[in-house]
Every structure is written in structure tokens, then in C-alpha cells.
Scaffold this active site. Structure first.
Site, short mmCIF file in Angstrom:
data_model
loop_
_atom_site.label_atom_id
_atom_site.label_comp_id
_atom_site.label_asym_id
_atom_site.label_seq_id
_atom_site.Cartn_x
_atom_site.Cartn_y
_atom_site.Cartn_z
N HIS A 1 42.58 54.50 49.04
CA HIS A 1 41.64 53.50 48.13
C HIS A 1 41.37 54.47 46.97
CE1 HIS A 1 38.65 50.38 47.01
NE2 HIS A 1 37.94 51.50 46.94
N ASP B 1 33.70 39.72 52.95
CA ASP B 1 33.77 40.53 51.91
C ASP B 1 33.88 39.55 50.63
OD1 ASP B 1 33.63 43.10 50.07
OD2 ASP B 1 35.75 42.48 49.86
N ARG C 1 27.16 39.53 45.25
CA ARG C 1 26.54 40.86 44.82
C ARG C 1 26.84 40.74 43.10
NH1 ARG C 1 30.30 44.92 47.81
NH2 ARG C 1 29.30 46.49 46.29
N SER D 1 32.25 46.74 52.10
CA SER D 1 33.19 46.13 51.44
C SER D 1 34.60 47.06 51.62
CB SER D 1 32.83 45.85 49.87
OG SER D 1 33.85 45.48 49.05
N LYS E 1 37.84 46.21 54.93
CA LYS E 1 39.09 46.08 54.48
C LYS E 1 40.00 46.94 55.09
CE LYS E 1 37.65 45.13 50.23
NZ LYS E 1 37.50 44.84 48.97
#
Ligand code: IUR
Length: 458
Positions: free
Chosen positions: A90, A169, A176, A191, A195
Site C-alpha cells: 500500500h 470503510d 470523515r 481504513s 482492507k
């Protein structure tokens, strides 16, 4: 757990968090369930998120929140024999960041399974899915069964998030976004890691960027986020590490969706720019080491490099394109370097206004101009023009003479205007000499509570 939930009341939970008291596991479960079942009002969700943003959460609370978010929808399941090989990365996002397009096939070529779930670009950073969608036919929508099938045959895929994966999420992120609570460590960790947890991974590498073109300008803030994400990932049973990487200049020479695909293919042939290749081999090397496919980071790094040089990573990329809807002929032609992607109708080169050594190319102004020219989106459902982009004809460290072309911009409608040209010219910094080290400056590893920091230089 369900029997005592009658005693939980949302205003009382919000009050607790507002007054900096930790929430119980039961309360966090109740909150996440209420978010997905719509039994909690949006104003209450907003108030709770703000209380979390202002008062924080303990690691225990964040781990529970992340776990509850992860199981709010489908959790992907893989054959037992794959369990140690499931890996992903990520990134917090950077200009010209096309690492995923190269890393996923390189890891697959090393025997890993990579169920990469990516996003579309929003704001100044381009999304991996937009880059891939510039290839005619590429389909980002794959069901869990189809993903499993592609992993069985190819080893990697890059797909979009489906509605049934971590629905909590989606809901929380939307709220948010409109309540100024995006920048909260527990909420960011919940978040991102939920995932990745739903992908059922063995190992995860996070590329946390710092510097002028990054979300976090300061390395200390980036380090704090990285350490937090690593600790939460580890507590969810994923071997997790983070690379802190400099995001001052664009990555590679090409920025913009289809131009980045072309540069990724060069990198998949071992002919990519050094910074991009360095980032791919560093992140991939750590993943191979973490999932046990390489005995050390150095071995992992050289294994990844070998797949770029011997064509195996490119073969995987080509196979992934076909598995995701691109015709075999087009995938073959693209990987052979043929000019098959749609090109912008207009191009213009900018010339250096002074001579010397390129010290920096500020990435944010370049991204801003490309965004204005249609390469990026401001609204989630906005269309992008894949052909819009920039080729850097000079990069940091290069010698440049006054009048040398240093940037080629590709555009269509709207046209490039004079003030945009000035912004682009100002992004080039010319000096006498430059220190140009590797992008990754530090690797962050898990740190249990109370343990002394033990992070490694690269
Ligand atoms: N990316 C995510 O998936 N979640 C977040 O909260 C942020 C980036 I910030």
C-alpha cells in the site's frame, strides 16, 4: 457479546470518547455494526469520529476497530497452500508513482500471489486503476471467484474494491471526508489495514511517503504513521513493514496515466528509471523476505531485479492484462513496445531558462497543471483524459544547458495556457551539483509496546 448490547447507548459512547475514556471491545463492535446496519444516525457517527480524531484511541481500541471493519463485509479466502505467499503493498500516494504496475507482476514471477486492490486517483496523485484503464479492454471489476482464478493461473491481479469488501470503510470514509476527520491515526489505520486484512495476506509492505509532494511533509510525521500502521497490521496477523520514501521529485520520467503504463513496461524490461526500479526492488525484496520466499532482504531484492531483467515479470504483466480483459494481440503489442495506446493530439516542449545541474523538479506544481488539463479528477465519478501527461526530458542530477528542452507536455482540451507554462517552468530547480541518494531512507518494523525502537537503515 450480543446479549449485553442492549445496555450500550450511543450518546454515552460518544461522551466516553469525548472525555478520553477508552471504548470497550463490545462498544466498538456495536458502533461498527451500527454504521453498516444504519442503526446509528450520521450525526452520531460524525460526532464519534470527531471524538476519536481529538482524543485518539489506544492501540487496543484501534486493533479492535480495524478487526470489526475488516469483518464488516466479505473476507477473501484462499487455498491453504497459498497462505504463506499472499502479499500486497500500500502506498500513501505520490506523483508518477507507478510501482504497483511493476511490483505485482515481479512478485508473481517470484512465486507470490498478489491480490492487489487499488483505488482511482482523487486529488493530485494518480490512481493505479486509472493508469491500467488507459489500456483498452482492461477490466478492474472482478468478483472474488474471478480474482482467485487469476491468482491461480497468473499469480497477480490489480482490481477495484467491490461494494461487499469492508463496507464500513466506505461509509466511515465518506463521513470523515466531510467532517475534517481524515487525518486521524486510528481512523487511517482502521481504513487501510482493514482492507488489507480482508485480502487475507501473509505479508504487507507500506510505502509511506514524506516530503514536498507527500501527504506528510515531515519525516517524523510519516514515521509516526508508518509505525502505527505496522503495529496495527501486525496485530491483525499480517507481517507488516513500512518503507519511508522521499517524495520531493516525481518518480521516474513519465507522469500521466498512459505515459506511466509505457514507463512501467520499460521498467518491466529492466530498462526503467533508476529511482522507480530501486523502489520496486526495495519493496519487493522486503516482501519476499517477510513471506519466506527469500532468506534475506538482499536476496529478495536481487530476485526481483532478476525478474525485470529476464522477462519473467513482463510475461506476468502481459498475462495479467489478458486475464483482465485486454485482447491477447493488444497485450502482446503493448509489451513489445508498440505504440498502441491513444496519444494526446497536442504536445509542447519547455526549454530550460538557465544552465547547470537539475537539483529538483517540484512534483506538486506538475501534478496541479496535469490535473487542470484533465489527467486527474476532483469528484469520484469524473472522467479523466488518460492521454494527458508529462515526460521529463531531464531529471534530477542531469546536466542541462540554457535552451535545452527539459519537459514535454501532452494535452488535448483544455489547452495548455501561459500561466500553466510559468508554473511548470518554476518547478525546475537548477544549481551546481546535487546529492541524490536512494528514495527509501528507512524501514519501519513492528515495535511492541514498551520496546525500544529498532528500525533499520535500508
Ligand atoms: N487511504 C485509505 O484507504 N484510507 C485512508 O484513510 C487514507 C488513505 I488518509
Amino acid at each position: 457479546m450480543c446479549t449485553s448490547q442492549e445496555h450500550i447507548n450511543i450518546p454515552e459512547m460518544i461522551r466516553k470518547k469525548r472525555d478520553k475514556q477508552p471504548l470497550s471491545a463490545e462498544e466498538i463492535h456495536y458502533f461498527v455494526q451500527g454504521v453498516i446496519n444504519q442503526t446509528i444516525q450520521e450525526c452520531q457517527i460524525g460526532a464519534m469520529l470527531m471524538a476519536i480524531r481529538l482524543q485518539g484511541m489506544t492501540l487496543e481500541e484501534t486493533v479492535k476497530l480495524t478487526q470489526e471493519m475488516k469483518i464488516s463485509g466479505v473476507v477473501l479466502e484462499w487455498p491453504k497452500e497459498w497462505s504463506s505467499t499472499m502479499v500486497d503493498k500500500h502506498s500513501t500516494g505520490g506523483v508518477g508513482d507507478k510501482v504497483s504496475l511493476v511490483l505485482a507482476p515481479a512478485l508473481a514471477a517470484c512465486g507470490c500471489k498478489v491480490p492487489m486492490i487499488s483505488g482511482r486517483g482523487l486529488g493530485h496523485t494518480g490512481g493505479t486503476l486509472d493508469k491500467l484503464e488507459s489500456i483498452p479492454g482492461f477490466n478492474i471489476n472482478k468478483s472474488p471467484e474471478e480474482v482467485k482464478q487469476i491468482l491461480a493461473t497468473v499469480g497477480c491481479c490489480i482490481v477495484g474494491q467491490t461494494a461487499d469488501l469492508v463496507p464500513a470503510d466506505k461509509k466511515l470514509y465518506t463521513i470523515r471526508d466531510v467532517t475534517s476527520t481524515v487525518d486521524s491515526l486510528p481512523l487511517i489505520a482502521g481504513s487501510i489495514i482493514s482492507k488489507k486484512g480482508a485480502e487475507s495476506l501473509a505479508a504487507l509492505i507500506l510505502d509511506v511517503k514524506f516530503g514536498e509532494g507527500a501527504l506528510y511533509k515531515d519525516i517524523n510525521d510519516a514515521r509516526e504513521l508508518a509505525q502505527y500502521l505496522v503495529n496495527v497490521g501486525d496485530r491483525l496477523g499480517i507481517r507488516t513493514a513500512a518503507a519511508l520514501s522521499k517524495m520531493d521529485n516525481p518518480i521516474g520520467r513519465n507522469i500521466g496515466n498512459s505515459l506511466e503504463v509505457i514507463e512501467s513496461i520499460e521498467c518491466l524490461k529492466g530498462k526503467g528509471p533508476k529511482d522507480l526500479e530501486g523502489l520496486v526492488t526495495c519493496l519487493g525484496g522486503h516482501l519476499l523476505h517477510m513471506c519466506g520466499k527469500a532468506g534475506s532482504f538482499k536476496t529478495g531484492e536481487s530476485n526481483i531485479k532478476e525478474t525485470l531483467q529476464n522477462g519473467c515479470a513482463l510475461d506476468k504483466f502481459q498475462a495479467m492484462l489478458v486475464a483482465q480483459g485486454v485482447t491477447a494481440d493488444l497485450a502482446k503489442a503493448l509489451c513489445a513496445g508498440k505504440d498502441v495506446l491513444k496519444r494526446a493530439v497536442k504536445r509542447e516542449e519547455l526549454k530550460a531558462e538557465a544552465g547547470g545541474v537539475v537539483q529538483a523538479i517540484h512534483s506538486l506544481p506538475l501534478a496541479k497543471v496535469l490535473h487542470e488539463l484533465g489527467a486527474g479528477r476532483t469528484q469520484p465519478d469524473q472522467a479523466v483524459n488518460w492521454t494527458v501527461g508529462i515526460e521529463l526530458l531531464k531529471i534530477v542530477g542531469d546536466q542541462v544547458n540554457k535552451g535545452d528542452p527539459w519537459l514535454r507536455i501532452h494535452f488535448e482540451d483544455p489547452s495548455l495556457n501561459e500561466s500553466q507554462k510559468i508554473i511548470l517552468q518554476h518547478s525546475l530547480v537548477i544549481g551546481k551539483k546535487v546529492e541524490n541518494g536512494p528514495l527509501v531512507t528507512e524501514i519501519i518494523q513492528v515495535q511492541s509496546q514498551g520496546e525500544k525502537r529498532h528500525n533499520c537503515p535500508v
